[in-house]
Design a protein around this motif. Structure first.
Motif, PDB file in Angstrom:
ATOM      1  N   LYS A 100       6.014  -9.755  -0.585  1.00  0.00           N
ATOM      2  CA  LYS A 100       6.594  -8.928  -1.646  1.00  0.00           C
ATOM      3  C   LYS A 100       8.114  -8.988  -1.582  1.00  0.00           C
ATOM      4  O   LYS A 100       8.700  -8.922  -0.503  1.00  0.00           O
ATOM      5  CB  LYS A 100       6.148  -7.471  -1.504  1.00  0.00           C
ATOM      6  N   THR A 101       8.741  -9.077  -2.744  1.00  0.00           N
ATOM      7  CA  THR A 101      10.193  -8.962  -2.788  1.00  0.00           C
ATOM      8  C   THR A 101      10.578  -7.510  -2.530  1.00  0.00           C
ATOM      9  O   THR A 101       9.734  -6.600  -2.534  1.00  0.00           O
ATOM     10  CB  THR A 101      10.744  -9.359  -4.172  1.00  0.00           C
ATOM     11  N   GLY A 102      11.864  -7.303  -2.316  1.00  0.00           N
ATOM     12  CA  GLY A 102      12.345  -5.946  -2.104  1.00  0.00           C
ATOM     13  C   GLY A 102      12.034  -5.038  -3.277  1.00  0.00           C
ATOM     14  O   GLY A 102      11.653  -3.877  -3.098  1.00  0.00           O
ATOM     15  N   TRP A 103      12.154  -5.562  -4.498  1.00  0.00           N
ATOM     16  CA  TRP A 103      11.923  -4.712  -5.661  1.00  0.00           C
ATOM     17  C   TRP A 103      10.446  -4.505  -5.971  1.00  0.00           C
ATOM     18  O   TRP A 103      10.093  -3.614  -6.733  1.00  0.00           O
ATOM     19  CB  TRP A 103      12.657  -5.259  -6.885  1.00  0.00           C
ATOM     20  N   GLU A 104       9.597  -5.322  -5.372  1.00  0.00           N
ATOM     21  CA  GLU A 104       8.160  -5.112  -5.522  1.00  0.00           C
ATOM     22  C   GLU A 104       7.597  -4.159  -4.468  1.00  0.00           C
ATOM     23  O   GLU A 104       6.515  -3.606  -4.626  1.00  0.00           O
ATOM     24  CB  GLU A 104       7.419  -6.449  -5.414  1.00  0.00           C
ATOM     25  N   THR A 105       8.356  -3.968  -3.397  1.00  0.00           N
ATOM     26  CA  THR A 105       7.922  -3.096  -2.307  1.00  0.00           C
ATOM     27  C   THR A 105       8.009  -1.636  -2.753  1.00  0.00           C
ATOM     28  O   THR A 105       9.020  -1.205  -3.308  1.00  0.00           O
ATOM     29  CB  THR A 105       8.818  -3.315  -1.072  1.00  0.00           C
ATOM     30  N   THR A 106       6.965  -0.872  -2.501  1.00  0.00           N
ATOM     31  CA  THR A 106       6.964   0.541  -2.881  1.00  0.00           C
ATOM     32  C   THR A 106       7.676   1.370  -1.816  1.00  0.00           C
ATOM     33  O   THR A 106       7.810   0.958  -0.655  1.00  0.00           O
ATOM     34  CB  THR A 106       5.540   1.079  -3.051  1.00  0.00           C
TER      35      THR A 106
END
Length: 263
Positions: A100-106
């Motif tokens: 996961k990219t940083g922006w996909e990480t919750t």
């Protein structure tokens, strides 16, 4: 070389499998007394049985290291049994989201891995420190990771947690040095085993349309020595930093990665 770890009281978190199991057995072979801490004590039964067969004195303690009161209880139970704490090895940790990219990480994913990999180690270090300060002696070895030294795309949360652990390690080393306490960090690269094969290699294989075995080979090609580390490689580094052979080493990150962090 005699590491002089016989009869040392060693607290190990995350001792049940993988690196933790290898670290546990390595200290047992050196003749240490062991305190094994984990949330699921049933998962520790197998390695505890191996230790009993080796005539190792062992105490198993139920402990969620993300809870400060449980870390403090771990220290108290160790002192009640052995009257001292010579070594703490923080192996317990998690991998966080993979791919996961940083922006996909919750936020929940980020918080969970930081809580385990950073706060958990902080809690146990804080809990054992008074006993070590009282004796002006002790060794703390945190198991970090090379992704906390270089960063890694698709592993932002894990990387952040291991970068943070490095800061905790170095600050504790500076603060505890005057009491004769060494605090260091072992930084594994990829370590062969179920997590590496079933998660990391599987993720690469899915993305690139290759087999998991081909993915493992590609990972090995990233390293100067062209091989992936083993659990025993990490265990040996922990033994070294927990011994007085390393008496003049503190606050360091020791990569055990076949030459990845240096590239």
């Amino acid at each position: 070389m005699n590491l002089d770890l016989k009869d040392k009281v060693v607290v190990i978190t995350g001792p049940a499998k993988g690196m933790g199991r290898a670290v546990t057995l390595a200290f047992a072979r050196e003749g240490a007394h062991l305190v094994l801490a984990g949330r699921d004590t049933a998962a520790i039964d197998d390695v505890a049985a191996e230790l009993n067969a080796m005539n190792t004195e062992v105490l198993v303690v139920s402990c969620d290291i993300t809870r400060s009161e449980q870390a403090e209880r771990l220290a108290k139970e160790t002192l009640a049994r052995f009257d001292r704490i010579d070594v703490l090895v923080n192996v317990a940790g998690g991998s966080g989201p993979i791919g996961k990219t940083g922006w996909e990480t919750t936020q929940a994913e980020f918080d969970d891995i930081v809580q385990l990999n950073m706060t958990g180690c902080f809690n146990t270090m804080r809990a054992v420190m008074p006993a070590m300060i009282e004796r002006c002696a002790g060794k703390i070895v945190n198991v970090g990771g090379t992704f906390g030294m270089r960063g890694r795309a698709g592993r932002m949360a894990y990387s952040a947690s291991k970068w943070g652990l490095r800061g905790i390690t170095k600050s504790f080393a500076l603060e505890a040095g005057s009491y004769g306490i060494n605090v260091n960090c072992v930084a594994p690269g990829m370590v062969d085993g179920p997590r590496f094969r079933d998660k990391v290699c599987a993720n690469m294989a899915d993305k690139l349309g290759i087999s998991p075995e081909e993915a493992a080979i590609r990972h090995a090609e990233d390293y100067a020595l062209k091989r992936v580390s083993t659990d025993n490689d990490i265990a040996n580094a922990c033994l070294f930093l927990a011994s007085d052979v390393a008496r003049q080493i503190t606050g360091v990150d020791l990569p055990v990665d076949g030459g990845w962090a240096l590239l």
